[in-house]
Motif scaffolding. Structure first.
Motif, PDB file in Angstrom:
ATOM      1  N   PRO A  56       0.828  -1.298   0.246  1.00 52.48           N
ATOM      2  CA  PRO A  56       0.019  -0.101  -0.121  1.00 52.48           C
ATOM      3  C   PRO A  56       0.903   1.328  -0.221  1.00 52.48           C
ATOM      4  O   PRO A  56       2.215   1.114   0.410  1.00 52.48           O
ATOM      5  CB  PRO A  56      -0.753  -0.214   1.354  1.00 52.48           C
ATOM      6  CG  PRO A  56      -0.048  -0.933   2.035  1.00 52.48           C
ATOM      7  CD  PRO A  56       0.730  -2.057   1.455  1.00 52.48           C
ATOM      8  N   ASN A  57       0.180   2.362  -0.389  1.00 53.42           N
ATOM      9  CA  ASN A  57       0.873   3.724  -0.484  1.00 53.42           C
ATOM     10  C   ASN A  57       0.477   4.766   0.600  1.00 53.42           C
ATOM     11  O   ASN A  57      -0.690   4.834   0.686  1.00 53.42           O
ATOM     12  CB  ASN A  57       0.903   4.171  -1.873  1.00 53.42           C
ATOM     13  CG  ASN A  57       1.311   3.251  -2.951  1.00 53.42           C
ATOM     14  OD1 ASN A  57       2.550   2.858  -2.911  1.00 53.42           O
ATOM     15  ND2 ASN A  57       0.587   2.749  -3.717  1.00 53.42           N
ATOM     16  N   ALA A  81       4.529  -0.955   3.866  1.00 57.42           N
ATOM     17  CA  ALA A  81       3.976   0.194   2.989  1.00 57.42           C
ATOM     18  C   ALA A  81       5.086   0.820   2.296  1.00 57.42           C
ATOM     19  O   ALA A  81       6.321   0.814   2.733  1.00 57.42           O
ATOM     20  CB  ALA A  81       3.165   0.963   3.803  1.00 57.42           C
ATOM     21  N   TRP A 120      -3.391   6.874  -3.174  1.00 60.32           N
ATOM     22  CA  TRP A 120      -2.764   6.715  -1.944  1.00 60.32           C
ATOM     23  C   TRP A 120      -3.794   5.932  -1.013  1.00 60.32           C
ATOM     24  O   TRP A 120      -5.004   6.088  -1.218  1.00 60.32           O
ATOM     25  CB  TRP A 120      -2.876   8.279  -1.333  1.00 60.32           C
ATOM     26  CG  TRP A 120      -1.973   9.248  -1.861  1.00 60.32           C
ATOM     27  CD1 TRP A 120      -2.091  10.447  -2.403  1.00 60.32           C
ATOM     28  CD2 TRP A 120      -0.486   8.913  -1.909  1.00 60.32           C
ATOM     29  NE1 TRP A 120      -1.064  10.860  -3.135  1.00 60.32           N
ATOM     30  CE2 TRP A 120       0.207  10.250  -2.587  1.00 60.32           C
ATOM     31  CE3 TRP A 120       0.358   8.151  -1.583  1.00 60.32           C
ATOM     32  CZ2 TRP A 120       1.329  10.448  -2.843  1.00 60.32           C
ATOM     33  CZ3 TRP A 120       1.601   8.316  -1.615  1.00 60.32           C
ATOM     34  CH2 TRP A 120       2.242   9.165  -2.391  1.00 60.32           C
ATOM     35  N   ASP A 121      -3.228   5.073  -0.171  1.00 58.98           N
ATOM     36  CA  ASP A 121      -4.262   4.389   0.568  1.00 58.98           C
ATOM     37  C   ASP A 121      -4.557   5.184   2.029  1.00 58.98           C
ATOM     38  O   ASP A 121      -5.334   4.882   2.753  1.00 58.98           O
ATOM     39  CB  ASP A 121      -3.499   2.853   0.841  1.00 58.98           C
ATOM     40  CG  ASP A 121      -3.449   2.042  -0.419  1.00 58.98           C
ATOM     41  OD1 ASP A 121      -4.537   1.743  -0.750  1.00 58.98           O
ATOM     42  OD2 ASP A 121      -2.242   1.960  -0.981  1.00 58.98           O
ATOM     43  N   LEU A 256      -4.427   1.107   7.756  1.00 57.20           N
ATOM     44  CA  LEU A 256      -4.204  -0.081   6.750  1.00 57.20           C
ATOM     45  C   LEU A 256      -5.117  -0.981   7.006  1.00 57.20           C
ATOM     46  O   LEU A 256      -5.624  -1.662   6.063  1.00 57.20           O
ATOM     47  CB  LEU A 256      -2.736  -0.155   6.468  1.00 57.20           C
ATOM     48  CG  LEU A 256      -1.984   0.792   5.745  1.00 57.20           C
ATOM     49  CD1 LEU A 256      -0.445   0.481   5.991  1.00 57.20           C
ATOM     50  CD2 LEU A 256      -2.221   1.317   4.574  1.00 57.20           C
ATOM     51  N   GLN A 259      -8.421  -0.226   6.039  1.00 54.64           N
ATOM     52  CA  GLN A 259      -8.608  -0.223   4.630  1.00 54.64           C
ATOM     53  C   GLN A 259      -8.921  -1.650   4.066  1.00 54.64           C
ATOM     54  O   GLN A 259      -9.662  -1.936   3.112  1.00 54.64           O
ATOM     55  CB  GLN A 259      -7.279   0.397   3.782  1.00 54.64           C
ATOM     56  CG  GLN A 259      -7.207   1.841   4.043  1.00 54.64           C
ATOM     57  CD  GLN A 259      -8.326   2.583   3.298  1.00 54.64           C
ATOM     58  OE1 GLN A 259      -9.480   2.687   3.541  1.00 54.64           O
ATOM     59  NE2 GLN A 259      -7.800   3.128   2.051  1.00 54.64           N
ATOM     60  N   ASP A 260      -8.122  -2.629   4.749  1.00 52.47           N
ATOM     61  CA  ASP A 260      -8.312  -4.164   4.307  1.00 52.47           C
ATOM     62  C   ASP A 260      -9.765  -4.589   4.510  1.00 52.47           C
ATOM     63  O   ASP A 260     -10.158  -5.324   3.939  1.00 52.47           O
ATOM     64  CB  ASP A 260      -7.272  -4.788   4.829  1.00 52.47           C
ATOM     65  CG  ASP A 260      -5.583  -4.530   4.649  1.00 52.47           C
ATOM     66  OD1 ASP A 260      -5.423  -3.923   3.442  1.00 52.47           O
ATOM     67  OD2 ASP A 260      -4.887  -4.939   5.391  1.00 52.47           O
TER      68      ASP A 260
END
Length: 260
Positions: A56-57, A81, A120-121, A256, A259-260
């Motif tokens: 991820p970013n 990341a 972007w994450d 993150l 997000q997942d």
């Protein structure tokens, strides 16, 4: 396999590798020109990041405090990341949107080989320390200077920043970072103003419960005498920057996972 068949295959592989390296070099040169400052270009925090498409970013946006803890954050997120940071000092809130646009216009340019083609994450951002300072001309002056950003304008700017981020990076998890404490005797700032500006930020964030908070003010406050570089200076020594970086990485990992 015959040698005659191996040679064309080798040539194709070599050309592919050469093209990839050339593309990365073009993007790297564009980044170095964007950073521009020789002082910053020599610092690891501003290194060119080779993107790992499997990770991820994450973007760090902030002033010199975030510059100091970038390395520790990046180390803590190694293998987890791709950690990027803004190409310069984030400065006050009024400059946020223009600096983001400048960075994206440069690095996402499709004519640039190796351009950023990812989203972007997570965006981890802070403004405040440059907003609350007092300036007289180009000098810090808390006695006779004028405050860079009034409390009312700070609130207005934060709302504009959030609106911009939601439009430009709709899939990103946003993390607002509270402004670290100001010590007594600082040349262009008044002790206690960081807390006031953080209160304004929290008021704004009440309208955006989806935005996470990395409370570096609360983390730093108890250790200010150990972590400040010297009396009357807003910057922190390596122990402070490392602790801030590790905490930032911890909060980013939480984002993150969401997000997942």
């Amino acid at each position: 396999m015959k040698l005659s068949k191996l040679i064309p295959l080798f040539t194709i592989c070599l050309l592919t590798l050469t093209h990839t390296v050339f593309a990365e070099k073009q993007a790297e040169e564009a980044w170095k020109k964007l950073v521009r400052s020789p002082r910053f270009n020599k610092r690891p925090a501003f290194q060119f990041v080779e993107n790992n498409a499997k990770l991820p970013n994450v973007l760090l946006y902030g002033d010199s405090i975030s510059i100091a803890y970038t390395d520790a954050t990046r180390d803590a997120l190694k293998g987890k990341a791709n950690l990027y940071r803004l190409y310069c000092n984030g400065g006050d809130s009024s400059s946020f949107i223009n600096k983001m646009k400048t960075m994206h216009t440069t690095m996402k340019d499709k004519n640039l080989k190796g351009h950023w083609d990812f989203d972007w994450d997570v965006i981890h951002f802070n403004v405040g320390l440059h907003d609350l300072k007092y300036m007289s001309g180009k000098k810090l002056d808390r006695v006779n200077g004028k405050q860079v950003t009034s409390p009312a304008d700070y609130e207005k700017n934060l709302r504009a920043i959030i609106a911009y981020l939601k439009k430009s990076a709709p899939k990103a998890k946003l993390i607002f970072v509270t402004t670290t404490p100001v010590p007594e005797g600082e040349a262009g700032r008044i002790a206690g103003d960081a807390a006031k500006y953080n209160q304004i930020a929290m008021k704004v964030l009440m309208d955006h419960p989806e935005i996470m908070v990395n409370d570096l003010y609360a983390l730093t406050k108890p250790y200010h005498k150990k972590w400040w570089t010297k009396p009357g200076n807003v910057h922190f020594n390596s122990a402070g920057a490392t602790a801030q970086g590790k905490e930032s990485a911890r909060v980013i990992e939480q984002a993150l996972k969401k997000q997942d």
